[in-house]
Write an enzyme that holds these catalytic residues in place. Structure first.
Site, PDB file in Angstrom:
ATOM      1  N   ASP A  40     -17.754   4.062  40.146  1.00 13.60           N
ATOM      2  CA  ASP A  40     -17.085   5.222  40.723  1.00 13.60           C
ATOM      3  C   ASP A  40     -17.925   6.452  40.400  1.00 13.60           C
ATOM      4  O   ASP A  40     -18.370   6.621  39.262  1.00 13.60           O
ATOM      5  CB  ASP A  40     -15.683   5.350  40.111  1.00 13.60           C
ATOM      6  CG  ASP A  40     -14.893   6.485  40.707  1.00 13.60           C
ATOM      7  OD1 ASP A  40     -14.368   6.309  41.828  1.00 13.60           O
ATOM      8  OD2 ASP A  40     -14.792   7.553  40.059  1.00 13.60           O
ATOM      9  N   ASN A  48     -16.668  17.328  46.409  1.00  9.77           N
ATOM     10  CA  ASN A  48     -16.076  17.607  47.720  1.00  9.77           C
ATOM     11  C   ASN A  48     -15.441  18.989  47.778  1.00  9.77           C
ATOM     12  O   ASN A  48     -15.605  19.718  48.750  1.00  9.77           O
ATOM     13  CB  ASN A  48     -15.028  16.550  48.079  1.00  9.77           C
ATOM     14  CG  ASN A  48     -15.617  15.345  48.762  1.00  9.77           C
ATOM     15  OD1 ASN A  48     -16.714  15.383  49.314  1.00  9.77           O
ATOM     16  ND2 ASN A  48     -14.884  14.251  48.740  1.00  9.77           N
ATOM     17  N   HIS A  53     -16.856  18.387  52.263  1.00  5.50           N
ATOM     18  CA  HIS A  53     -16.878  16.951  52.519  1.00  5.50           C
ATOM     19  C   HIS A  53     -18.180  16.487  53.160  1.00  5.50           C
ATOM     20  O   HIS A  53     -18.621  15.359  52.916  1.00  5.50           O
ATOM     21  CB  HIS A  53     -15.675  16.547  53.370  1.00  5.50           C
ATOM     22  CG  HIS A  53     -14.391  16.609  52.606  1.00  5.50           C
ATOM     23  ND1 HIS A  53     -13.942  15.569  51.837  1.00  5.50           N
ATOM     24  CD2 HIS A  53     -13.478  17.608  52.471  1.00  5.50           C
ATOM     25  CE1 HIS A  53     -12.801  15.912  51.260  1.00  5.50           C
ATOM     26  NE2 HIS A  53     -12.502  17.143  51.635  1.00  5.50           N
ATOM     27  N   ASP A  57     -20.382  13.555  51.653  1.00  2.00           N
ATOM     28  CA  ASP A  57     -20.907  12.398  52.385  1.00  2.00           C
ATOM     29  C   ASP A  57     -22.393  12.205  52.109  1.00  2.00           C
ATOM     30  O   ASP A  57     -22.863  11.080  51.954  1.00  2.00           O
ATOM     31  CB  ASP A  57     -20.677  12.554  53.885  1.00  2.00           C
ATOM     32  CG  ASP A  57     -19.228  12.332  54.297  1.00  2.00           C
ATOM     33  OD1 ASP A  57     -18.427  11.873  53.462  1.00  2.00           O
ATOM     34  OD2 ASP A  57     -18.910  12.624  55.477  1.00  2.00           O
ATOM     35  N   GLU A  83     -15.229   6.802  46.951  1.00  4.12           N
ATOM     36  CA  GLU A  83     -16.471   6.957  46.188  1.00  4.12           C
ATOM     37  C   GLU A  83     -16.714   5.778  45.251  1.00  4.12           C
ATOM     38  O   GLU A  83     -17.436   5.893  44.272  1.00  4.12           O
ATOM     39  CB  GLU A  83     -16.469   8.273  45.415  1.00  4.12           C
ATOM     40  CG  GLU A  83     -15.506   8.351  44.268  1.00  4.12           C
ATOM     41  CD  GLU A  83     -14.086   8.791  44.635  1.00  4.12           C
ATOM     42  OE1 GLU A  83     -13.319   9.082  43.710  1.00  4.12           O
ATOM     43  OE2 GLU A  83     -13.746   8.846  45.841  1.00  4.12           O
TER      44      GLU A  83
END
Length: 168
Positions: A40, A48, A53, A57, A83
Site C-alpha cells: 500500500d 491526492n 487525483h 494517478d 493504491e
C-alpha cells in the site's frame, strides 16, 4: 482488458486470481510454497488531496513501473485496488520474499518520483504471507493484509510478514 487495470497496465484482481489459482494448484501437486504480498502506498490520500487525483494517478503509474521492472521474471504483480498492489512470488519462501520486498521498498524510498516536474518521495508498506499445503490462498491473502496493517501501525515504509499465523 478484463484482466488488466487500464491505468497501470498491470493485472487487476480478476487477472491475478487466475495466477493465484494456478500457483496454488502447482503448490498442491509439488508440495512447494509461494508467497503473496500486498503493498500500500503510504499517505496516498495526502498525495491526492495536496496534488490532485491526476497527479495521484501519475504516482500510481510511476510506482507500478518501478515495481514491475524490479521484480524477478517469474513474479507477478497486480493492482489489487486503489493504491494497493498484490505480488505473487512463485517458488519463494517467506525469507526469500522478505528479501525481494525489502529491496523493492528500499528502491522506492530512495528514489524520488518525478511528478509534474517536481520530485516526490513516496514510500510503501508491505505485508507478506506464505502459501503452503497447510495455508491456502484465502488464508494467505488475509495474512498478508493483516501484516500490511501491522506495517502501517508500526510506522509505515516497512515489510511485515506473517509466519504460521503470527506477525513477525
Amino acid at each position: 482488458m478484463a484482466h488488466h487495470d487500464h491505468l497501470t497496465q498491470l493485472m487487476n484482481r480478476r487477472g491475478i486470481q487466475t495466477v493465484l489459482e494456478s500457483e496454488y494448484s502447482r503448490t498442491q501437486r509439488s508440495n512447494r510454497c509461494f508467497c503473496i504480498a500486498i503493498a500500500d502506498i503510504d499517505h496516498f490520500k495526502h498525495i491526492n488531496d495536496s496534488l490532485g487525483h491526476e497527479k495521484g494517478d501519475e504516482v500510481l503509474v510511476a510506482i507500478s513501473s518501478i515495481f514491475k521492472h524490479r521484480l524477478r521474471k517469474q513474479d507477478f504483480l497486480a493492482r489489487w485496488g486503489g493504491e494497493e498492489f498484490m505480488f505473487v512470488l512463485p517458488d519463494t519462501n517467506i525469507d526469500q520474499a522478505n528479501k525481494v520486498l525489502t529491496s523493492l521498498r528500499q528502491t522506492l524510498s530512495a528514489n524520488p518520483l518525478k511528478i509534474g516536474g517536481k520530485e516526490l518521495l513516496v514510500t510503501s508498506s508491505f505485508g507478506v504471507c506464505e502459501v503452503t499445503q497447510n495455508n491456502n490462498v484465502s488464508d494467505a491473502i488475509r495474512g498478508a493484509d493483516k501484516a500490511l496493517y501491522t506495517a502501517k501501525e508500526r510506522g509505515r515504509d516497512r515489510v511485515v510478514q506473517i509466519v504460521e499465523g503470527s506477525v513477525v
